[in-house]
Design an enzyme around this catalytic site. Sequence first.
Site, short mmCIF file in Angstrom:
data_model
loop_
_atom_site.label_atom_id
_atom_site.label_comp_id
_atom_site.label_asym_id
_atom_site.label_seq_id
_atom_site.Cartn_x
_atom_site.Cartn_y
_atom_site.Cartn_z
N TYR A 71 0.82 -1.22 0.00
CA TYR A 71 0.00 0.00 0.00
C TYR A 71 0.85 1.27 0.00
CZ TYR A 71 -3.40 -3.40 1.90
OH TYR A 71 -4.19 -4.49 2.13
N HIS B 46 1.51 -11.57 2.40
CA HIS B 46 0.36 -10.93 1.75
C HIS B 46 -0.45 -11.89 0.89
CE1 HIS B 46 -1.01 -6.68 0.39
NE2 HIS B 46 -2.01 -7.52 0.33
#
Length: 281
Positions: A47, A115
């Site tokens: 992000y 992730h």
Amino acid sequence: MVETVTLSDGHTMPAIGLGVSLNNECAEACRVALQNGYRMIDGARHYENEVQVGVGVGKSGVKREDVFITSKVFHTDYTYDGATAALKDSIANLGSCKSYLPNNVLAYYDLYLTHSATGGKDARLAAYRALLDGKASGMIKSVGVSNYSAKHIEEIREAGLEIPVVNQIELHPFCQQKAIVEYCRKNNIIVQAYSPLVRGALDNRVIQELSTKYSKDPAQILVRWSVQRGFVPLPKSSQPERIISNGQVFGWEIEPTDMAKLDALDRGKEGAITWNPVEVD
């Protein structure tokens, strides 16, 4: 709002958190959330806003020890050395806002995840080992995974490693990932729900009807569904009023017959609205 769940390693985690992916106003969103009852921020290296998470926590005035902060290592860093370096960089990012919280008190993560299962067995196991060592050294309190199916978690078990305390997957009434959820429940793994708001696609007839019946926003209906199903939802927004309302999902319940109506919306993997890479080899 500060209801909690207990992880298999004994740590507690808030029952709802703020997601900050694709949020260009991340610091302000974190500040608003924390000043209005949230106590968990879900971030990730991908992000590119770990520094902003730290800034937002600092500006909120909430003590670091009262905030549960998550980040994730992306599959492009899935070697032991790569994941170790990524974790150290995440620590540096989070601890960079010394003007708000001095003495580097931010320099640990409550939860750190791989992730996704992308990259292959050897790569994801190497990254996972690096995170476990990061836990042993005090940089992380708890270790988990994201976008893992049962087979990916079984690889961890077969390697003789500590089982993840969390599996974060896409979850909402249209994509309920029942096989993964059932596996996690049997193995005492808390399921976090990302994209619980279906990215704002809230015009479904059932959701609208329940919104009217309960005098709640459609988003609140979806987040409450997630809570009642035993998940830990991570709604995201950059709008202060939406951040606040998304968290107002405790102290009331959706009736069983109405939960069943929401359950009936499941479309399996066809209902996914994100990358949802749970079937990779």
